[in-house]
Scaffold this active site. Structure first.
Site, PDB file in Angstrom:
ATOM      1  N   GLY A  46      75.199 -59.618   8.331  1.00 19.43           N
ATOM      2  CA  GLY A  46      74.657 -59.496   8.499  1.00 19.43           C
ATOM      3  C   GLY A  46      73.601 -58.821   9.698  1.00 19.43           C
ATOM      4  N   GLN A  51      68.412 -55.817  16.433  1.00 15.60           N
ATOM      5  CA  GLN A  51      70.265 -56.568  17.435  1.00 15.60           C
ATOM      6  C   GLN A  51      70.418 -55.142  17.957  1.00 15.60           C
ATOM      7  OE1 GLN A  51      71.222 -58.981  13.661  1.00 15.60           O
ATOM      8  NE2 GLN A  51      72.633 -60.077  15.725  1.00 15.60           N
ATOM      9  N   CYS A  94      75.979 -65.666  15.545  1.00 15.47           N
ATOM     10  CA  CYS A  94      75.069 -64.495  15.998  1.00 15.47           C
ATOM     11  C   CYS A  94      75.634 -63.553  16.149  1.00 15.47           C
ATOM     12  CB  CYS A  94      73.631 -64.872  16.476  1.00 15.47           C
ATOM     13  SG  CYS A  94      72.342 -63.406  16.290  1.00 15.47           S
ATOM     14  N   LEU A  95      75.828 -62.593  16.010  1.00 13.72           N
ATOM     15  CA  LEU A  95      76.760 -60.993  16.309  1.00 13.72           C
ATOM     16  C   LEU A  95      75.961 -61.524  17.929  1.00 13.72           C
ATOM     17  CD1 LEU A  95      76.519 -58.571  14.002  1.00 13.72           C
ATOM     18  CD2 LEU A  95      78.926 -60.475  14.793  1.00 13.72           C
ATOM     19  N   HIS A 136      67.613 -65.940   8.035  1.00 15.17           N
ATOM     20  CA  HIS A 136      68.438 -66.411   9.622  1.00 15.17           C
ATOM     21  C   HIS A 136      68.590 -64.108  10.045  1.00 15.17           C
ATOM     22  CE1 HIS A 136      72.401 -65.719  12.704  1.00 15.17           C
ATOM     23  NE2 HIS A 136      71.491 -64.475  12.859  1.00 15.17           N
ATOM     24  N   GLU A 137      68.338 -63.143   9.362  1.00 11.96           N
ATOM     25  CA  GLU A 137      67.388 -62.341   9.564  1.00 11.96           C
ATOM     26  C   GLU A 137      66.258 -62.075   9.354  1.00 11.96           C
ATOM     27  OE1 GLU A 137      70.090 -60.078  11.133  1.00 11.96           O
ATOM     28  OE2 GLU A 137      71.789 -61.259  10.407  1.00 11.96           O
ATOM     29  N   HIS A 140      65.146 -62.882  13.219  1.00 14.90           N
ATOM     30  CA  HIS A 140      65.121 -61.489  14.543  1.00 14.90           C
ATOM     31  C   HIS A 140      64.043 -60.546  13.979  1.00 14.90           C
ATOM     32  CE1 HIS A 140      69.203 -61.789  15.436  1.00 14.90           C
ATOM     33  NE2 HIS A 140      69.751 -62.352  14.580  1.00 14.90           N
TER      34      HIS A 140
END
Length: 153
Positions: A46, A51, A94-95, A136-137, A140
């Site tokens: 995702g 991000q 997480c990226l 999660h997304e 963000h």
């Protein structure tokens, strides 16, 4: 399409409440294409617009591509309508926070609404890994990172 530069913990854009998308145009479509390319290259499941430094209520998800055929999903202006009381606690990465993982509790299912690239409204129920990834997304888009909501593993 292009791979976009990721933003990392400490970047202020990751702590902002992303504003609602109002224009459904080629610029939005290009952003989403680039987000998918960036997510797959990372490689992640995702990716939210903040991000990649864009404060807009957009995220992309593909929970299948690492294990099966790709199943890309686009979420614009997503909102959770309902969720389970039952929580799943799992390890998330997480990226935007490389080389760390966190134990995070999420609902086992969510019902949400969102818009597609044409601005059409959709509603759906997501369970398990999809629900976890979507939550999660969505965090963000609300300026939350797993380092704020979880426990370092």
């Amino acid at each position: 399409m292009a791979v976009l530069a990721l933003r990392f913990e400490g970047d202020p854009v990751l702590l902002e409440m992303a504003p609602v998308v109002e224009r459904f145009d080629e610029g939005l479509a290009k952003l989403i294409r680039d987000m998918f390319e960036t997510m797959y290259a990372a490689p992640g499941r995702g990716l939210a617009a903040p991000q990649v430094g864009v404060s807009r209520r957009v995220f992309v998800v593909d929970t299948e591509w690492k294990d099966a055929d790709p199943a890309p999903m686009i979420f614009i202006n997503p909102q959770i309508l309902n969720h389970s009381e039952e929580k799943l606690t799992g390890t998330e990465a997480c990226l935007s926070i490389p080389d760390k993982s966190y134990a995070v509790s999420r609902p086992s299912w969510v019902v949400m609404t969102w818009q597609d690239l044409d601005g059409n409204q959709h509603e759906g129920r997501f369970e398990g890994v999809q629900a976890i990834c979507i939550c999660h997304e969505l965090d963000h888009l609300n300026g939350l990172l797993i380092s704020q909501t979880g426990t370092l593993q």
